[in-house]
Motif scaffolding. Structure first.
Motif: not given
Lengths: 470, 470
Positions: A412-413, A427, A430-431, B178, B183
C-alpha cells in the motif's frame, strides 16, 4: 478571512481568549511535520467541551468555513495543514484522562491527551496501551485516532484502530454521536467507530474515546542483530514469522540510517553493518526467554555476523531510543527530510528494500530506509532540500516509483501516516477509482458542505503518474 | 415476482442451472435461524465468480430488485430473510480456500467457505483462525463477515473484524473494489474493510476476503467451576480480569441451561449448581499452567464449591462441546427458542444476569442465560411458542426490558448477532437517532436504490418502546 459575524460567533462560543488570530498564531498553525506544505488559517480555536465543538462546527457548516481538527501536528502527510484556510481546532483544553477502568481494562480520554502520558498513566496500574507512534512524546490520542497511528509494536499488537472501542464525535451538522463503549463485542449497526479512526478529520470531530487496554507484559528483552547484506536481514524477518514467532518489535535499519543514528546518538551501533534488525519480545518470562533464544538462532542461521541480547532493561531501552531517534538523526543531514511509509506484505521486505536502493540510485537521490520490518511497514526517507526544484522533481519521481513498487508487491501507499495532501494523488493506485468514488460518497454523506479538513484524502487533480509495471 | 426479462437475464449470467425458483427452493430460502420471520424470495441465484456477482447486482440495480446475500442462514437476527422478496444470492460455487500463506500468516478465501473447514485447514499448518461462532460447523466466512460474528474466543482474540485485513466486494452499481491485503498496516483512505464487516449485506456483496492468521497456540487447558449463586460466578469473572488474566474462553451457564445441556448431552454437569463457569486458557505450556492455577484459586476464593481441570484434551473438548450444544439443548424444551445477545461491560455481568432473572419472572416467561461472560456478551434465551400470541407479547416485552437494562449498564443491544430485522426497532437506543441517521446516510451513499438487503438494520417504523430507566 473570517467575517466579523463569524469571528464574533467564535468568541461568543469559546470566549475571546480561546480564539487566536494574531499573525504569529496563524503562522504557528500553518504547517505540520510534513515538509513543503504551508497555508495560513484564518483563526485557531480552542474548544473547552463537546458542546463548544458542536457550536463551532455548526457555525462553520452554516458559513461553509473549513475546519481542521489538529493534535500536535506531528503527522507526515500534510494532514493538518489548513489547505483552504478556515479554522484550526486544537484541544489544549480537552486533554484529560477521564477514567482508567481496571475491571473492564479500558480508558476513557479526551482527544488532547498526549500519547505517552496515557501510556505512563496506564502502566502505573500495570496496564498497557500498545500503540506507540515514534512521535508519542508529543502526539495526541486525538491525532492518533484521526490518522490511525501505528508504531513499533504494531506487528504483535496492532495499531490505533485495534484499541478504540468507542467514540464520541460531532458531525458537521452539529449532532453528537456516541458509538461503542467498554464493550469487547458490539455489532449495533455499521462500525462507525472504525470508519472514524483513520478518517483524517474529514468526517467529524472526535471529542472522546474509549480505549481498550491490555495487562502489562511482565517481561521484555531486546536484541540487536547485525548483517552484511540487507537481503539476509530481510530473509531473517520472514524466517522468524514463518517459525511462528510474533515479536513485539522487529525493526530494520539500513547502513545509511545506522551511520546517521550512530553519529547522532553515539550508542555503539556497528556502522560497518549493511543492515541491522532490532527485536523485542515481551510477555511471560519463560516465553520471552524461549522466543529470544529461538530468534537469536534464526538470526545466526540467517547470516547475522553478530547478535547481542541487551544485558539490562536500560541497555534495551537505549537501543530502542536509537531506533526512535532515526528520523531526528537523518533530519540533521540535509535541510529537508521526507519520510514515507510504503508498506508491503512482510515476505516482500527484502525485495522492497532492494528496489528502494535501485530507485534511489536511478534517480540520483539520497534515500535511507528503516522501519517496522516485521509488519512490512518501511520508512524510506529522503534527505533533500525543497529549495532545489530540480532535485525535488527527481525526489518525487523516486517516491512515485517506490509507491508503484509497493503496490506491485501487494502493498500500500501508506501503512501508518495517512493520505492527507501528500499521498492523495496516489490513493487510486491502491484502492482503484471505484474505491476512491466509494470513499468520496461516504465523505459526501457525512459532510455535504465539505467543511471537514477539505482537500485531504481526495486529490483535487490527478498528478502525472508513473506507470505501474505488472 | 421477477419479470421474464429479469429471469432470462439471470439465466444468461449464471446459466439456467444456477437460477432456482421452484416453490420448494423458494421456501427453503424464505427463512433463516431466526424464529417467526419468513418471506418467499422470487429466485435463488448461485454466482460462479465475482464477474457473475457484478452482472447480477447490475441487473438488480437496474430493475430495483432486492438482493440478499446469504451464507448458511445461521444468523439470529432475521438478517438473511428476503423481507421484500427479490433475489437470494448463495455462494455454493464460490467456496474455495484460495491460499494459505505461511510467510505472511494470511488466508485468502471465497465467501462460501465453511468456517470450521477454514479452521481445520489452517490448523493443519499449525496456524490459527480464532473467530469461532457456535454455528461454525455450518456457517460460512461470508456470513461471518456480513454479521461480524463473534464466538467463544472473543475475549482474548477478538471477533471477525479483527481478522479481516482485505476484501473484494461488488458495489450496487456493479463496480468491484479491492481493499487492504496481506498487510498489518494500511491507512490508504477510509477503512472500508471494517465498514463492510458487520454491514449485514446492506452495502455490497463480499466476493473474497484476506484473513489474518495467528500461530497455533501450543497448549490448551479447560476448567469447570461450579457455583451455588450466579452472583458469585459473575464476581469471579471480574476478579479474573482484574488479576490481569485474559483467558481464551470464559463462559457462563445458569442453572436452567446446565440442566437442559445435561439432559441433552449427559456429560455429568452438576445440575444442582446455580451457575457454572467454563474456562479455557491457551498459549505456551508454562503460561497455560500458571494461568489455570491462578484462575482455580480465584474461583475457589470467589465461592466455587467445586473446580475441576479437565484431565485431557478430549475431556476439555467434551466440556466445550457441551457449551456449544447449549442452544440445541434449550431448543428441545419448547417449540420456539429465541436467543438474544445483549452485551454489557464485563464488570456488569452479575448485575445483568440478575436483572434478566427478575425481568423473566416479572413477565412470566422462561428465560435461561448462558454466554461469553468474559467479554460481557450474554445469551438470554427464551423458550416459548410463537403460536401463543399472548405469551409472545410478554416475551417481546421482556426482551425490550433486557435491551433497556443492557443500555443502562453501558452495554449494547447486540454483541455478535447483528441488527437485521429483529433488533432494528432498538438500534436508536444504542446509537441515538443521530447515529442511525449517520448510518442511513452511509447506506444511501453506497446503495441509492436500496437494493442491498432492504429492510435490515434500519427500522421501517419504530415499535412501541419500553422507557429506559436511567
Amino acid at each position: 478571512m473570517l467575517t466579523k459575524q463569524v469571528r464574533d460567533g467564535l468568541a461568543t462560543i469559546v470566549g475571546e481568549e480561546n480564539v487566536l488570530d494574531a499573525p504569529m498564531d496563524l503562522v504557528v498553525y500553518s504547517y505540520d511535520a510534513t515538509p513543503d506544505y504551508q497555508t495560513l488559517p484564518d483563526a485557531v480555536v480552542k474548544p473547552r467541551s463537546t458542546k463548544d465543538v458542536a457550536n463551532i462546527i455548526k457555525l462553520c457548516n452554516e458559513f461553509h468555513i473549513p475546519l481542521v481538527p489538529r493534535g500536535s501536528g506531528t503527522n507526515l502527510c500534510a494532514g493538518t495543514t489548513p489547505l483552504h484556510s478556515g479554522i484550526v481546532m486544537i484541544f489544549n483544553h480537552m486533554n484529560r484522562i477521564l477514567e482508567i477502568d481496571e475491571d473492564n481494562l479500558t480508558a476513557v480520554v479526551q482527544p488532547g491527551v498526549i500519547t505517552l502520558d496515557l501510556i505512563h498513566a496506564v502502566e502505573e496500574k500495570e496496564l498497557f496501551y500498545p500503540p506507540d507512534p515514534s512521535s508519542m512524546k508529543i502526539s495526541t490520542i486525538g491525532g492518533n485516532i484521526n490518522e490511525c497511528s501505528g508504531g513499533l509494536r504494531g506487528l504483535k499488537y496492532g495499531v490505533t484502530k485495534d484499541y478504540v472501542t468507542g467514540l464520541e464525535f460531532v458531525l458537521p451538522n452539529g449532532e453528537i454521536v456516541r458509538t461503542g463503549g467498554k464493550l469487547a463485542k458490539d455489532v449495533a449497526g455499521y462500525d462507525l467507530t472504525s470508519l472514524l479512526v483513520g478518517s483524517e478529520g474529514t468526517l467529524a470531530v472526535v471529542t472522546e474515546a474509549t480505549l481498550k487496554l491490555l495487562p502489562k507484559p511482565e517481561a521484555k528483552q531486546t536484541m540487536l542483530a547485525m548483517y552484511s547484506s540487507l537481503e539476509a536481514a530481510g530473509e531473517t524477518v520472514s524466517s522468524i514469522i514463518a517459525n511462528k514467532i510474533i515479536p513485539a518489535t522487529l525493526e530494520f535499519l539500513d547502513q545509511a540510517t545506522i551511520q546517521a543514528v550512530e553519529a547522532f546518538a553515539g550508542i555503539g551501533l556497528p556502522t560497518e553493518a549493511g543492515a541491522v534488525l532490532l527485536m523485542e519480545q515481551d510477555g511471560p518470562v519463560e516465553v520471552v526467554q524461549r522466543d529470544m533464544k529461538k530468534m537469536k538462532e534464526l538470526c545466526e542461521a540467517g547470516g547475522a555476523f553478530s547478535v547481542n541480547v541487551a544485558a539490562s532493561a536500560a541497555e534495551g531501552e537505549a537501543l530502542m531510543q536509537a531506533r526512535r531517534a532515526a528520523l531526528s538523526a537523518l533530519a540533521r543531514l540535509k535541510p529537508t527530510t521526507i519520510l514515507e511509509d510504503a508498506t508491503v506484505p512482510r515476505s516482500k521486505i527484502a525485495e522492497m528494500v532492494r528496489a528502494i536502493v535501485n530507485i534511489a540510485e536511478k534517480n540520483n537521490v539520497q534515500i535511507c530506509t528503516f522501519g517496522h520490518a516485521g509488519d512490512g511497514n518501511l520508512h524510506p526517507t529522503c534527505m533533500t532540500d525543497v529549495r532545489n526544484k530540480e532535485e525535488m522533481e527527481r525526489v518525487e519521481k523516486a517516491f512515485e516509483e517506490i509507491f508503484a513498487k509497493a503496490i506491485q508487491l501487494g502493498g500500500t501507499i501508506t501503512g501508518e501516516h495517512g493520505v492527507g495532501v501528500m499521498k492523495s494523488p496516489y490513493l487510486a493506485w491502491k484502492i482503484g477509482e471505484e474505491g476512491v468514488k466509494a470513499m468520496a460518497a461516504v465523505k459526501q454523506a457525512f459532510d455535504p458542505n465539505n467543511i471537514m479538513n477539505p482537500g485531504k484524502i481526495f486529490a483535487k487533480e490527478t498528478r502525472k503518474r508513473v506507470m505501474i509495471q505488472q
